[in-house]
Design a protein around this motif. Sequence first.
Motif, short mmCIF file in Angstrom:
data_model
loop_
_atom_site.label_atom_id
_atom_site.label_comp_id
_atom_site.label_asym_id
_atom_site.label_seq_id
_atom_site.Cartn_x
_atom_site.Cartn_y
_atom_site.Cartn_z
N PHE A 1 0.83 -1.21 0.00
CA PHE A 1 0.00 0.00 0.00
C PHE A 1 0.86 1.26 0.00
CE2 PHE A 1 -2.71 -3.22 2.17
CZ PHE A 1 -3.71 -3.28 1.21
N ASP A 2 2.00 1.21 0.68
CA ASP A 2 2.87 2.39 0.73
C ASP A 2 3.42 2.72 -0.65
OD1 ASP A 2 4.37 0.07 0.68
OD2 ASP A 2 5.82 0.72 2.19
N GLU A 3 3.72 1.69 -1.44
CA GLU A 3 4.21 1.93 -2.80
C GLU A 3 3.12 2.58 -3.66
OE1 GLU A 3 6.02 -0.53 -6.65
OE2 GLU A 3 5.76 -1.55 -4.72
N TYR A 4 1.89 2.13 -3.49
CA TYR A 4 0.79 2.73 -4.24
C TYR A 4 0.60 4.19 -3.84
CZ TYR A 4 -3.93 3.39 -6.18
OH TYR A 4 -5.02 3.85 -6.85
N VAL A 5 0.69 4.48 -2.56
CA VAL A 5 0.55 5.87 -2.10
C VAL A 5 1.63 6.75 -2.71
CG1 VAL A 5 0.70 7.38 -0.08
CG2 VAL A 5 -0.70 5.31 0.01
N ARG A 6 2.84 6.23 -2.90
CA ARG A 6 3.89 7.01 -3.55
C ARG A 6 3.49 7.35 -4.99
NH1 ARG A 6 7.32 3.52 -0.55
NH2 ARG A 6 7.66 2.14 -2.33
N HIS A 7 2.89 6.40 -5.69
CA HIS A 7 2.40 6.68 -7.05
C HIS A 7 1.29 7.72 -7.02
CE1 HIS A 7 4.32 3.70 -9.79
NE2 HIS A 7 4.59 3.08 -8.65
N LEU A 8 0.41 7.63 -6.05
CA LEU A 8 -0.68 8.60 -5.95
C LEU A 8 -0.13 10.00 -5.68
CD1 LEU A 8 -3.27 6.58 -3.82
CD2 LEU A 8 -3.48 7.21 -6.24
N ARG A 9 0.86 10.11 -4.83
CA ARG A 9 1.46 11.42 -4.54
C ARG A 9 2.09 12.01 -5.80
NH1 ARG A 9 1.96 13.19 0.60
NH2 ARG A 9 1.69 11.71 2.34
N GLU A 10 2.67 11.16 -6.61
CA GLU A 10 3.31 11.64 -7.84
C GLU A 10 2.29 12.11 -8.87
OE1 GLU A 10 5.95 9.89 -11.60
OE2 GLU A 10 5.70 8.67 -9.78
N HIS A 11 1.22 11.32 -9.06
CA HIS A 11 0.27 11.62 -10.13
C HIS A 11 -0.88 12.50 -9.68
CE1 HIS A 11 1.89 8.90 -13.23
NE2 HIS A 11 2.22 8.10 -12.23
N ALA A 12 -1.27 12.43 -8.42
CA ALA A 12 -2.45 13.17 -7.94
C ALA A 12 -2.15 13.85 -6.61
CB ALA A 12 -3.64 12.22 -7.79
N PRO A 13 -1.21 14.78 -6.58
CA PRO A 13 -0.83 15.40 -5.31
C PRO A 13 -1.98 16.12 -4.63
CG PRO A 13 0.11 16.60 -7.19
CD PRO A 13 -0.43 15.31 -7.72
N ALA A 14 -2.95 16.63 -5.40
CA ALA A 14 -4.08 17.35 -4.79
C ALA A 14 -4.92 16.44 -3.90
CB ALA A 14 -4.96 17.97 -5.88
N LEU A 15 -4.82 15.12 -4.11
CA LEU A 15 -5.56 14.18 -3.25
C LEU A 15 -5.12 14.32 -1.80
CD1 LEU A 15 -7.57 11.69 -3.41
CD2 LEU A 15 -5.52 10.26 -3.43
N PHE A 16 -3.87 14.74 -1.58
CA PHE A 16 -3.30 14.82 -0.23
C PHE A 16 -3.27 16.27 0.29
CE2 PHE A 16 -1.63 11.16 -2.44
CZ PHE A 16 -1.79 10.14 -1.51
N SER A 17 -3.99 17.15 -0.39
CA SER A 17 -3.96 18.57 -0.03
C SER A 17 -4.74 18.89 1.22
CB SER A 17 -4.51 19.39 -1.20
OG SER A 17 -5.90 19.10 -1.39
N GLY A 18 -5.61 17.98 1.65
CA GLY A 18 -6.50 18.25 2.77
C GLY A 18 -7.84 18.81 2.35
N ARG A 19 -7.99 19.07 1.04
CA ARG A 19 -9.26 19.62 0.55
C ARG A 19 -10.33 18.54 0.38
NH1 ARG A 19 -5.59 22.35 -2.84
NH2 ARG A 19 -6.15 21.11 -4.67
#
Length: 433
Positions: free
Chosen positions: A261-279
Amino acid sequence: MTDLTEAARRRQHILRAAVRQRLLDPERPELLLAGFVDLDGIAGTVASLHRAFPGSLRVLHAFAAKANSLVPVLAELRRHGMGCEVATGGELDQALAAGFPPDHIVFDSPAKHRRELERALGLGITINVDNFQELSRIGDILDGRPPRSRIGVRVNPQVGGGAIAAMSTATQTSKFGVPLTDRGSRERLLRAFEEHPWLTWVHTHAGSQGCPLSLMARSVAQAVDFAEDVNHRLGRRQVTGIDIGGGLPVNFATDEVSPGFDEYVRHLREHAPALFSGRYEVITEFGRSILAKNGLTAAYVEYTKSAGGRPIALTHAGVQVATRTVFQPEAWPLRITAHDPHGAVKHGRPVAQDIAGPACFAGDLLARDRALPLLEPGDIVALLDTGAYYFSTPFHYNSLPEPAVHGVRVDGDGQVRFELIRPAQQLDRLPTP
């Protein structure tokens, strides 16, 4: 036992205990086959999922019930803080029976009946709308009333497919969701969000086994981009949540858990950083990756023979518990281990042999030309990584009965405790006219 991996030693320990406690018994037809769910393993896997996502993010991890809808298994997942994603009215019933509160249940069917929608809306269950006709139906049901439910739309970003076509749901012609790149479709969906202020979520799911992490992350990126478009166009934060689906593939080749799961989260941070913006709040819908490696199926070898110079072991596990493997062996190969009648791992020179099931058709094979210590009548075969979709979704070919399923915990002192999850089906007790 010194040459066995830690995972292999644990499996052997569980199988030997199952034989001693007569959960597997070659003299009783209903105990020739059984499934086992490693409850300790589930706890560890769910903990790794929680750790992978930052604590600052508001996340509901909803287990995809289709991967293993046995109510005691769902209840175990609930106790570890998970929600539940359901795709049918039946799975909704199972989720409620397992004790999930309605606001921790997500309803994701592409063909929701009006009565199913009325029920879900009445309970306050999260709903992901699949198409414009369903959206209209929900509008009619609400009739101007604000919903208790979180309501979103599943979008198909049309980013392509993975190695298994049947598991790829973000292709150009996928049956799921509203396509984003078809002519006029994105604009029509933007207008729908403008017309329906109660549409506050966006959902996507690119597929599962065979889909690379980059494909999945690009799908999420397209969903986040669409949510940003909605909020920018409307000048307000109408979309407040993103359901990123599940689909993390499982390594069926070894005991290694990869990808994590941690590897997938790294991909998500790279491709969809706004997902982790808190919005945005986030929902995940992992299924196979939670349960697959936390389950195994064990079956006795009834007979052995040879045909065309190849040994064949006829076992009590086949298409009824390994349907995908039997019908699509190239896409869904399973590891199989050989054990003696007491459950201990067999040693000896590997011999290429077929591992066959009990069903009455030639293709009922778990493995072809598989190198294992030569199997004999009374031995046990273990099908590994079968905690998801295998024994929990039986196929009733030849009226083969559903096997018993047991939960397993191993105490600190090595004591194995079993909990009955589903009893073996008793066909001799069927109702008569």
